[in-house]
Design a protein around this motif. Structure first.
Motif, short mmCIF file in Angstrom:
data_model
loop_
_atom_site.label_atom_id
_atom_site.label_comp_id
_atom_site.label_asym_id
_atom_site.label_seq_id
_atom_site.Cartn_x
_atom_site.Cartn_y
_atom_site.Cartn_z
N UNK A 1 0.81 -1.23 0.18
CA UNK A 1 0.02 -0.11 0.03
C UNK A 1 0.90 1.30 0.00
N UNK A 2 2.06 1.37 0.79
CA UNK A 2 2.80 2.45 0.75
C UNK A 2 3.65 2.76 -0.73
N UNK A 3 3.93 1.65 -1.28
CA UNK A 3 4.63 1.74 -2.59
C UNK A 3 3.63 2.14 -3.53
N UNK A 4 2.23 1.70 -3.44
CA UNK A 4 1.33 2.22 -4.61
C UNK A 4 1.19 3.89 -4.28
N UNK A 5 1.04 4.23 -2.90
CA UNK A 5 0.62 5.75 -2.98
C UNK A 5 1.77 6.50 -3.05
N UNK A 6 3.01 5.93 -2.96
CA UNK A 6 4.38 6.55 -3.18
C UNK A 6 4.21 6.70 -4.76
N UNK A 7 4.12 5.92 -5.48
CA UNK A 7 3.85 5.78 -7.01
C UNK A 7 3.01 7.03 -7.50
N UNK A 8 1.69 6.78 -6.96
CA UNK A 8 0.77 7.95 -7.24
C UNK A 8 1.26 9.25 -6.91
N UNK A 9 1.84 9.40 -5.86
CA UNK A 9 2.67 10.99 -5.12
C UNK A 9 3.48 11.21 -6.33
N UNK A 10 4.13 10.54 -6.76
CA UNK A 10 5.31 10.78 -7.96
C UNK A 10 4.67 11.37 -9.18
N UNK A 11 3.22 10.68 -9.49
CA UNK A 11 2.38 11.42 -10.57
C UNK A 11 1.86 12.63 -10.29
N UNK A 12 1.34 12.73 -9.14
CA UNK A 12 0.90 14.05 -8.54
C UNK A 12 1.89 15.25 -8.52
N UNK A 13 3.10 14.84 -8.06
CA UNK A 13 3.89 15.62 -8.22
C UNK A 13 4.05 16.31 -9.32
N UNK A 14 4.32 15.33 -10.41
CA UNK A 14 4.61 15.73 -11.92
C UNK A 14 3.44 16.41 -12.21
N UNK A 15 2.23 16.29 -12.10
CA UNK A 15 1.05 17.14 -12.40
C UNK A 15 1.28 18.66 -11.75
N UNK A 16 1.70 18.60 -10.47
CA UNK A 16 1.81 19.83 -9.86
C UNK A 16 2.65 20.75 -10.60
#
Length: 967
Positions: free
Chosen positions: A615-630
């Motif tokens: 679960x942590x890995x999944x959310x970290x990957x999504x966080x990388x995508x959010x960082x890219x969007x922002x």
């Protein structure tokens, strides 16, 4: 009767009255219909209409709406007379509201009027088809009425004329109406599922409150309809005393035609509706094929008991990486229709009988599907409206897949493990898939062979985001029961139940889709990401309702972030964003399987039992995508410009997508009604106080030929008249197993209570309990397993003919781990010995009779006895017992359903503890004495249909016939 306000046009007027009278007459007659039925029913049949399936007066003392209007004469007939009269003002009210709110070019008034019309028709349905006449259709129409009340209520508030008083009343009444639904559902579940005395009376009060609030909401139109005057005019002077200056009939017909044309012209186009339907269905096909891949791959390590080599086909998803080759990308972009049609091989696969070739066919379909979608998204990325349509097709397609799986008891009807014999709709799904693919690709791609790419932001970070997003969508949201089973913790029920509360997951997903499209600037923020992380943490760490609330937060977030994240990825190099993204997604899939399969894979112990890491890995990957969007938005400075462009160019299709979302929710609720638990849970031989118990290792509900085996299992369990059965290797809630739950189908079809056992986040292969008898309490155990895989156990207390009986379901460790099995035998022996009640163990022990750990399970510590210690052919499955009268034991061949037989034993439940104790005062030789079948009462005998060659490959074997014992 009010005089006409237009004196110069009074010629030919026969009747005129204020539009308010439509509202008042509707309100008065509707209330009169329900009130008259209530008064007459209480006066004539009070005790009969307060009686329900569990309780009567004085436990229940106020009648429900359904019992009042549908069960007795004359109240039923009087109600129907008045409700029929109400229909006239009701249709008039909907029509006047449309005339009041209609605006040129606006589709919302038409949609609201349509919802009001459908709502009125469904009202007629549930009032005239009562629960006594047809319970299922009554509930379907009732729920449909409530569902269509949502757009009607919201639309009326949105379209309200500038009348502050009317708007205030509408908001108050709408809030009260929908707020009342929450306690209504709660007390209905308390009555229906938990059988709480008096709960139905409280439910009835909330049900009557809904009637009052519903009619009151429509009564508010009286404050707006004073602007109308309804006029009946005699245009030909045929009425007595009529004036003779009519409007020419030709002009009247012309005006009627014009009005009709205006009513249906602007806004809705069948071609557009078909486009959206085709795209969503094509998205559904994508998810159906993708979710089937893991399932057909899983078949092979099952039979090889380890790595088979076929697992390599999970990499079928990485084909978008081919788009990095320019000539190939040009070829694919110009031939997208061919690629999408070829992807339907994943649906054709059910025609392939050989499991190996079926696997390769599905793998090819997945490869083509991922390649085609990546190419299409990238080609259409230059047009915001079309790109948004494609993304919504993907996300709503997932929602449609979850709806279909719920209706088919967690199986997808077009999976390649389905066919006509087990409920599949493969042929229909394929035919619709071909039509949808052709419609989906009918427009030429907007970019050619070398499409432009957005250089802002990072394609690699975008790929990380796609990996985490798709893993989250697939692992948690491809079935509505997955997160519910994460938080399941046994009886008494303290959280959601799959066949009752699954719609909450769909509602959260729907809200997420709407938020992602309408407010992407709010979704793609660190605040929203933090909320999503909080939901993930709550789901992972907590049980019951609180844990599920975290799951709903995460579900809404994943669906919301999908739109901006996939849209951003489509504008960059698809070879990186989708090729690399799916590659990483595949490792996440393996990661989340290895946390439980650590005993069979290289490096498995490193991630043993670490779903939290997944679960942590999944959310970290999504966080990388959010960082890219922002960061991309910040650097480009186009946030507001993009928002305005989306508002002006990308909203025309949204009303169709909203309609699809609404329809899918309605279909889910209809399936929910049909699946709502309504069984009587009667044991097969109650008058004999007999309990028939069985144990079966079901091998993850895939038979020897790679078909889903629920139907065949159901038939054998029913024909053997089993009251209580333990199922092992039953946890299917992972990507590699299709996110399924066999116990739902078996429990609902056979009329049994079910305890799923330790959930999918407990890292076991599963143990489940099905029972015809109420499960009063159950606890889940994870037995000591320092080396090998975790051993799950269920300890449940059943109410068996008024006697408390403990049932233990247990799967021990593997042969390769002797120390694990020794520790587990000691743990379970003490657990069984802690109960002084009559008990049954349904188990997989991995030991030889009378040797080794067997003597720990069957011992003075446990107090348990072997059902037949002379059966020396056993190695895995055993049935032990104490405090019961054993009468019979049989072993039934599995046919091709699984790799393990079904063992069954019959017991008579003593009526008292003294009688139970007396069973063992006789000598052991007397207790173990075999008796011929003709000495056993008919009700205690095993079915004769399995003698000799049996039926469908099932027969009594090893002994060739059941064994019966002294009783």
């Amino acid at each position: 009767m009010a005089p006409s306000r237009y004196k110069d046009k009074d010629a030919g007027v026969v009747l005129s009255f204020s539009g308010q009278w439509v509202s008042w007459s509707h309100t008065a007659i509707a209330y009169l219909a329900f009130l008259s039925a209530l008064v007459i029913g209480c006066a004539l049949h009070y005790r009969k209409i307060v009686q329900n399936e569990w309780y009567g007066y004085p436990d229940e003392w106020f009648p429900s709406v359904s019992a009042t209007i549908g069960d007795r004469y004359p109240e039923r007939s009087i109600f129907m007379i008045f409700i029929a009269i109400t229909s006239g003002p009701r249709f008039a009210l909907v029509g006047l509201w449309y005339l009041l709110t209609a605006k040129p070019g606006s589709a919302l008034p038409k949609a609201v009027a349509l919802s009001g019309l459908v709502r009125t028709l469904t009202c007629g349905g549930w009032t005239y088809i009562t629960s006594t006449d047809d319970h299922d259709w009554h509930d379907i129409l009732m729920i449909s009425y409530i569902v269509f009340t949502i757009p009607w209520t919201a639309g009326c508030i949105k379209l309200s004329p500038p009348n502050a008083k009317a708007i205030k009343y509408r908001k108050y009444l709408a809030g009260a109406f929908f707020g009342t639904l929450v306690p209504l559902v709660y007390f209905f579940i308390q009555h229906k599922v938990h059988r709480v005395a008096g709960a139905y009376t409280i439910y009835a009060f909330f049900e009557w409150s809904l009637i009052i609030l519903d009619v009151a909401f429509d009564a508010v139109t009286a404050l707006d309809f004073d602007t109308f005057e309804v006029v009946v005019r005699d245009v030909k002077g045929a009425s007595k005393g009529a004036n003779t200056s009519p409007v020419p009939s030709a002009m009247l017909e012309k005006e009627k035609d014009k009005a009709a044309a205006n009513a249906f012209s602007a806004g809705f186009r069948w071609a557009n509706a078909l486009d959206i339907a085709a795209e969503v269905y094509h998205g559904f096909v994508f998810w159906s094929i993708l979710t089937s891949l893991g399932l057909v791959v899983w078949y092979f390590p099952l039979w090889h008991m380890g790595i088979s080599g076929y697992e390599a086909l999970v990499m079928s998803t990485v084909t978008p990486a081919l788009l990095g080759i320019k000539p190939l990308r040009s070829l694919i972009s110009k031939n997208q229709r061919l690629v999408h049609v070829l992807s339907l091989a994943g649906l054709v696969a059910y025609k392939v009988q050989d499991p190996v070739y079926r696997l390769f066919t599905v793998g090819f379909g997945v490869a083509m599907s991922c390649l085609g979608w990546a190419a299409t998204l990238h080609a259409d990325s230059v047009h915001p409206a079309r790109l948004e349509m494609r993304v919504l097709a993907w996300t709503i397609g997932l929602l449609m897949s979850s709806v279909a799986k719920f209706a088919w008891y967690t199986n997808n009807p077009i999976w390649p493990v389905m066919h006509a014999a087990n409920g599949g709709w493969n042929g229909t799904g394929l035919a619709l898939g071909v039509l949808a693919a052709l419609r989906f690709t009918r427009r030429a791609p907007l970019q050619g062979g070398n499409p432009a790419e957005d250089k802002s932001g990072s394609a690699v970070l975008s790929a990380f985001g796609i990996a985490g997003l798709f893993f989250g969508l697939h692992s948690l949201l491809s079935d509505t029961s997955t997160m519910i089973l994460w938080v399941w913790d046994g009886y008494p029920i303290r959280g959601p139940v799959s066949n009752v509360h699954g719609w909450y997951t769909i509602a959260a997903m729907t809200a997420g889709v709407v938020a992602g499209v309408s407010r992407p600037e709010l979704v793609a923020t660190w605040t929203a990401y933090a909320v999503g992380c909080l939901g993930a943490a709550i789901l992972t760490l907590y049980h019951h309702w609180f844990g599920y609330y975290g799951g709903l937060i995460l579900a809404a977030y994943l669906m919301a972030i999908a739109t901006p994240m996939i849209s951003s990825a489509a504008k960059k190099s698809p070879a990186v964003t989708f090729g690399l993204g799916f590659f990483i997604y595949n490792f996440l899939v393996l990661f989340h399987v290895w946390v439980v399969a650590y005993a069979f894979v290289p490096g498995g112990p490193l991630v043993r039992e670490h779903t939290d890491w997944v679960m942590i890995t999944m959310m970290l990957f999504i966080g990388a995508g959010v960082f890219n969007l922002i960061s991309q938005q910040a650097r480009s400075g186009r946030k507001q410009a993009d928002k305005r462009r989306a508002t002006t160019t990308a909203t025309g299709h949204r009303k169709y997508h909203a309609g699809v979302l609404g329809l899918l929710n309605v279909l889910f609720l209809c399936a929910n009604v049909l699946r709502f638990p309504a069984n009587d849970y009667k044991p097969y031989h109650a008058k004999d106080r007999l309990i028939t118990a069985g144990i079966w290792t079901i091998h993850f509900s895939l038979d020897n030929d790679m078909w889903s085996s629920e139907y065949r299992m159901r038939d054998l369990i029913k024909e053997l008249e089993i009251d209580v059965i333990g199922l092992l290797e039953s946890d299917l809630q992972r990507i590699i197993m299709g996110n399924r739950d066999t116990t739902q189908f078996l429990a609902e079809d056979l009329g049994m209570y079910v305890d799923y056992g330790p959930g999918p986040n407990k890292h076991t292969w599963g143990a489940a309990l099905l029972s015809k008898f109420p499960i009063l309490n159950s606890t889940h155990h994870l037995l000591p397993s320092p080396v090998g895989e975790l051993a799950p156990a269920i300890h449940a207390t059943l109410d068996v003919y008024g006697t408390l009986v403990d049932v233990f379901v247990f799967h021990s460790g593997q042969e390769e781990d002797p120390e694990d099995r020794r520790l587990q035998s000691e743990y379970l022996s003490k657990l069984m010995g802690s109960s002084s009640r009559p008990s049954i163990l349904l188990s997989y022990l991995v030991t030889k009779p009378l040797q080794g750990n067997y003597n720990t399970y069957v011992s003075n510590v446990s107090g348990m006895h072997d059902v037949d210690e002379t059966d020396d052919d056993r190695w895995c499955e055993y049935i032990l017992f104490k405090g019961l009268r054993r009468t019979g034991y049989a072993r039934v061949s599995r046919s091709t359903i699984t790799d393990t037989e079904l063992q069954v034993a019959k017991f008579v439940v003593p009526s008292s503890s003294e009688e139970s104790a007396s069973v063992w005062t006789a000598s052991k030789a007397l207790r173990d004495r075999r008796v011929p079948e003709n000495e056993v009462p008919d009700g205690w005998r095993f079915p004769s249909m399995f003698r000799g060659d049996g039926v469908r490959g099932h027969r009594y074997h090893v002994f060739d016939e059941p064994r019966y014992f002294n009783f």
